[in-house]
Design a protein around this motif. Structure first.
Motif, PDB file in Angstrom:
ATOM      1  N   ARG A  30       0.808  -1.220   0.000  1.00  0.00           N
ATOM      2  CA  ARG A  30       0.000   0.000   0.000  1.00  0.00           C
ATOM      3  C   ARG A  30       0.841   1.271   0.000  1.00  0.00           C
ATOM      4  O   ARG A  30       0.452   2.269  -0.588  1.00  0.00           O
ATOM      5  N   LEU A  31       1.991   1.225   0.667  1.00  0.00           N
ATOM      6  CA  LEU A  31       2.853   2.420   0.690  1.00  0.00           C
ATOM      7  C   LEU A  31       3.793   2.463  -0.512  1.00  0.00           C
ATOM      8  O   LEU A  31       4.533   3.420  -0.686  1.00  0.00           O
ATOM      9  N   ARG A  32       3.779   1.387  -1.292  1.00  0.00           N
ATOM     10  CA  ARG A  32       4.753   1.210  -2.397  1.00  0.00           C
ATOM     11  C   ARG A  32       6.179   1.277  -1.869  1.00  0.00           C
ATOM     12  O   ARG A  32       7.050   1.936  -2.441  1.00  0.00           O
ATOM     13  N   PHE A  33       6.388   0.583  -0.756  1.00  0.00           N
ATOM     14  CA  PHE A  33       7.717   0.438  -0.166  1.00  0.00           C
ATOM     15  C   PHE A  33       8.241  -0.947  -0.526  1.00  0.00           C
ATOM     16  O   PHE A  33       7.465  -1.839  -0.868  1.00  0.00           O
ATOM     17  N   ASP A  34       9.553  -1.140  -0.412  1.00  0.00           N
ATOM     18  CA  ASP A  34      10.110  -2.488  -0.509  1.00  0.00           C
ATOM     19  C   ASP A  34       9.761  -3.241   0.771  1.00  0.00           C
ATOM     20  O   ASP A  34       9.554  -2.624   1.826  1.00  0.00           O
ATOM     21  N   PHE A  35       9.770  -4.564   0.673  1.00  0.00           N
ATOM     22  CA  PHE A  35       9.568  -5.385   1.861  1.00  0.00           C
ATOM     23  C   PHE A  35      10.832  -6.207   2.094  1.00  0.00           C
ATOM     24  O   PHE A  35      11.364  -6.804   1.162  1.00  0.00           O
ATOM     25  N   LEU A  36      11.282  -6.210   3.332  1.00  0.00           N
ATOM     26  CA  LEU A  36      12.486  -6.974   3.662  1.00  0.00           C
ATOM     27  C   LEU A  36      12.249  -7.749   4.958  1.00  0.00           C
ATOM     28  O   LEU A  36      11.746  -7.195   5.929  1.00  0.00           O
ATOM     29  N   ASP A  37      12.580  -9.016   4.924  1.00  0.00           N
ATOM     30  CA  ASP A  37      12.409  -9.876   6.100  1.00  0.00           C
ATOM     31  C   ASP A  37      13.802 -10.283   6.577  1.00  0.00           C
ATOM     32  O   ASP A  37      14.571 -10.855   5.803  1.00  0.00           O
ATOM     33  N   THR A  38      14.150  -9.968   7.820  1.00  0.00           N
ATOM     34  CA  THR A  38      15.529 -10.221   8.270  1.00  0.00           C
ATOM     35  C   THR A  38      15.863 -11.716   8.238  1.00  0.00           C
ATOM     36  O   THR A  38      16.990 -12.090   7.930  1.00  0.00           O
ATOM     37  N   ASP A  39      14.869 -12.568   8.527  1.00  0.00           N
ATOM     38  CA  ASP A  39      15.139 -14.018   8.458  1.00  0.00           C
ATOM     39  C   ASP A  39      15.474 -14.441   7.032  1.00  0.00           C
ATOM     40  O   ASP A  39      16.381 -15.242   6.810  1.00  0.00           O
ATOM     41  N   GLU A  40      14.730 -13.891   6.068  1.00  0.00           N
ATOM     42  CA  GLU A  40      14.989 -14.258   4.664  1.00  0.00           C
ATOM     43  C   GLU A  40      16.361 -13.775   4.224  1.00  0.00           C
ATOM     44  O   GLU A  40      17.070 -14.462   3.482  1.00  0.00           O
ATOM     45  N   LEU A  41      16.737 -12.582   4.706  1.00  0.00           N
ATOM     46  CA  LEU A  41      18.056 -12.043   4.343  1.00  0.00           C
ATOM     47  C   LEU A  41      19.161 -12.937   4.927  1.00  0.00           C
ATOM     48  O   LEU A  41      20.146 -13.260   4.245  1.00  0.00           O
ATOM     49  N   ILE A  42      18.981 -13.344   6.169  1.00  0.00           N
ATOM     50  CA  ILE A  42      19.969 -14.234   6.799  1.00  0.00           C
ATOM     51  C   ILE A  42      20.056 -15.546   6.023  1.00  0.00           C
ATOM     52  O   ILE A  42      21.145 -16.030   5.705  1.00  0.00           O
ATOM     53  N   GLU A  43      18.902 -16.093   5.672  1.00  0.00           N
ATOM     54  CA  GLU A  43      18.902 -17.377   4.950  1.00  0.00           C
ATOM     55  C   GLU A  43      19.583 -17.241   3.590  1.00  0.00           C
ATOM     56  O   GLU A  43      20.355 -18.115   3.192  1.00  0.00           O
ATOM     57  N   SER A  44      19.315 -16.138   2.894  1.00  0.00           N
ATOM     58  CA  SER A  44      19.916 -16.020   1.564  1.00  0.00           C
ATOM     59  C   SER A  44      21.420 -15.757   1.679  1.00  0.00           C
ATOM     60  O   SER A  44      22.205 -16.276   0.896  1.00  0.00           O
ATOM     61  N   GLN A  45      21.828 -15.005   2.695  1.00  0.00           N
ATOM     62  CA  GLN A  45      23.276 -14.757   2.847  1.00  0.00           C
ATOM     63  C   GLN A  45      24.016 -16.011   3.318  1.00  0.00           C
ATOM     64  O   GLN A  45      25.159 -16.244   2.941  1.00  0.00           O
ATOM     65  N   ALA A  46      23.353 -16.820   4.138  1.00  0.00           N
ATOM     66  CA  ALA A  46      24.004 -18.029   4.668  1.00  0.00           C
ATOM     67  C   ALA A  46      23.858 -19.214   3.714  1.00  0.00           C
ATOM     68  O   ALA A  46      24.612 -20.187   3.807  1.00  0.00           O
ATOM     69  N   GLY A  47      22.861 -19.137   2.836  1.00  0.00           N
ATOM     70  CA  GLY A  47      22.582 -20.287   1.974  1.00  0.00           C
ATOM     71  C   GLY A  47      22.012 -21.451   2.768  1.00  0.00           C
ATOM     72  O   GLY A  47      22.115 -22.611   2.355  1.00  0.00           O
ATOM     73  N   LYS A  48      21.421 -21.152   3.902  1.00  0.00           N
ATOM     74  CA  LYS A  48      20.855 -22.199   4.768  1.00  0.00           C
ATOM     75  C   LYS A  48      19.577 -21.692   5.412  1.00  0.00           C
ATOM     76  O   LYS A  48      19.413 -20.476   5.577  1.00  0.00           O
ATOM     77  N   SER A  49      18.727 -22.623   5.813  1.00  0.00           N
ATOM     78  CA  SER A  49      17.511 -22.230   6.514  1.00  0.00           C
ATOM     79  C   SER A  49      17.846 -21.861   7.964  1.00  0.00           C
ATOM     80  O   SER A  49      18.892 -22.254   8.490  1.00  0.00           O
ATOM     81  N   GLU A  64      24.281 -13.477  16.146  1.00  0.00           N
ATOM     82  CA  GLU A  64      25.371 -12.705  15.551  1.00  0.00           C
ATOM     83  C   GLU A  64      25.030 -12.348  14.094  1.00  0.00           C
ATOM     84  O   GLU A  64      25.263 -11.229  13.638  1.00  0.00           O
ATOM     85  N   ARG A  65      24.428 -13.281  13.377  1.00  0.00           N
ATOM     86  CA  ARG A  65      24.004 -13.004  11.996  1.00  0.00           C
ATOM     87  C   ARG A  65      22.906 -11.929  11.977  1.00  0.00           C
ATOM     88  O   ARG A  65      22.888 -11.070  11.106  1.00  0.00           O
ATOM     89  N   GLU A  66      22.002 -11.990  12.953  1.00  0.00           N
ATOM     90  CA  GLU A  66      20.966 -10.948  13.037  1.00  0.00           C
ATOM     91  C   GLU A  66      21.611  -9.581  13.230  1.00  0.00           C
ATOM     92  O   GLU A  66      21.203  -8.594  12.610  1.00  0.00           O
ATOM     93  N   ARG A  67      22.603  -9.565  14.085  1.00  0.00           N
ATOM     94  CA  ARG A  67      23.309  -8.304  14.381  1.00  0.00           C
ATOM     95  C   ARG A  67      23.923  -7.725  13.101  1.00  0.00           C
ATOM     96  O   ARG A  67      23.844  -6.531  12.834  1.00  0.00           O
ATOM     97  N   GLN A  68      24.531  -8.611  12.321  1.00  0.00           N
ATOM     98  CA  GLN A  68      25.165  -8.153  11.067  1.00  0.00           C
ATOM     99  C   GLN A  68      24.123  -7.618  10.086  1.00  0.00           C
ATOM    100  O   GLN A  68      24.319  -6.603   9.428  1.00  0.00           O
ATOM    101  N   VAL A  69      22.984  -8.319  10.009  1.00  0.00           N
ATOM    102  CA  VAL A  69      21.925  -7.901   9.086  1.00  0.00           C
ATOM    103  C   VAL A  69      21.374  -6.527   9.498  1.00  0.00           C
ATOM    104  O   VAL A  69      21.152  -5.661   8.653  1.00  0.00           O
ATOM    105  N   VAL A  70      21.190  -6.315  10.773  1.00  0.00           N
ATOM    106  CA  VAL A  70      20.683  -5.008  11.237  1.00  0.00           C
ATOM    107  C   VAL A  70      21.638  -3.897  10.811  1.00  0.00           C
ATOM    108  O   VAL A  70      21.211  -2.834  10.356  1.00  0.00           O
TER     109      VAL A  70
END
Ligand code: S3P
Length: 178
Positions: A30-49, A64-70
């Motif tokens: 509705r706001l025409r913003f991007d959507f970002l999910d920190t779990d999805e970002l961690i999974e894609s950067q780690a290549g693991k669930s 620690e990965r959450e910290r890096q993503v933030v």
């Protein structure tokens, strides 16, 4: 009253099952913003669930990965950020989110949260003989962090779209205030 600070994004925080992803998608559309999910970002950067990360390296390595993503989010604009449920339980993560986002806590009771997540198996922290008790314990520990959000939204018996509209009006109010 939200003190004057840059608000370029919207960060949704709250427990597993609070609706951060579903509400986040609706708000972003509705706001025409991007959507970002920190779990999805961690999974894609780690290549693991997330489940694999917990199983292989344990919770501290995941945090620690959450910290890096933030820290990677500081330059984002026009983004709705759905955070993992445990991510804001860190003063530093919360402070970093507040540096660019309106922080919104999606609240629900432990019983409702359990109702919403009980048929989903991908959350390692809920693999517990008594998941409802686990939710209560974690929620009690995290509540003081969650409550530092700029806005608290009760999602208890509300449809996703209703919650999304409320979040959007709070965001518009906060942005027009400065
Ligand atoms: C967690 C919540 C999950 C995910 C991980 C740990 C938590 O995210 O980050 O399983 O500590 O509450 P959701 O809140 O999106 O389910």
């Amino acid at each position: 009253m939200i003190e004057t600070r840059p608000i370029h994004n919207l960060a949704l925080i709250g427990f597993m099952g609070a609706g951060k992803s579903s509400v986040g998608h609706a708000v972003a559309d509705r706001l025409r913003f991007d959507f970002l999910d920190t779990d999805e970002l961690i999974e894609s950067q780690a290549g693991k669930s997330i489940a694999e990360l917990f199983a292989e390296a344990g919770e501290p390595a995941f945090r620690e990965r959450e910290r890096q993503v933030v820290q990677q989010l500081s330059q984002r604009t026009r983004t709705v950020i759905a955070t993992g449920g445990g991510l804001p339980a860190s003063a530093q993560n919360l402070a970093d989110l507040r540096a660019h986002s309106l922080v919104v806590y999606l609240w629900a009771s432990p019983e409702m949260l359990w109702e919403r997540v009980r048929f989903q198996a991908h959350r390692p922290l809920l693999h517990d003989p008594d998941p409802l008790a686990r939710i209560r314990t974690l929620l009690t520990a995290r509540d003081p962090f969650y409550r530092q959000a700029d806005v608290l939204v009760n999602t208890e018996r509300r449809a996703v779209i209703e919650v999304a509209q409320h979040v959007i009006s709070q965001f518009r109010l906060a942005v027009s205030d400065r």
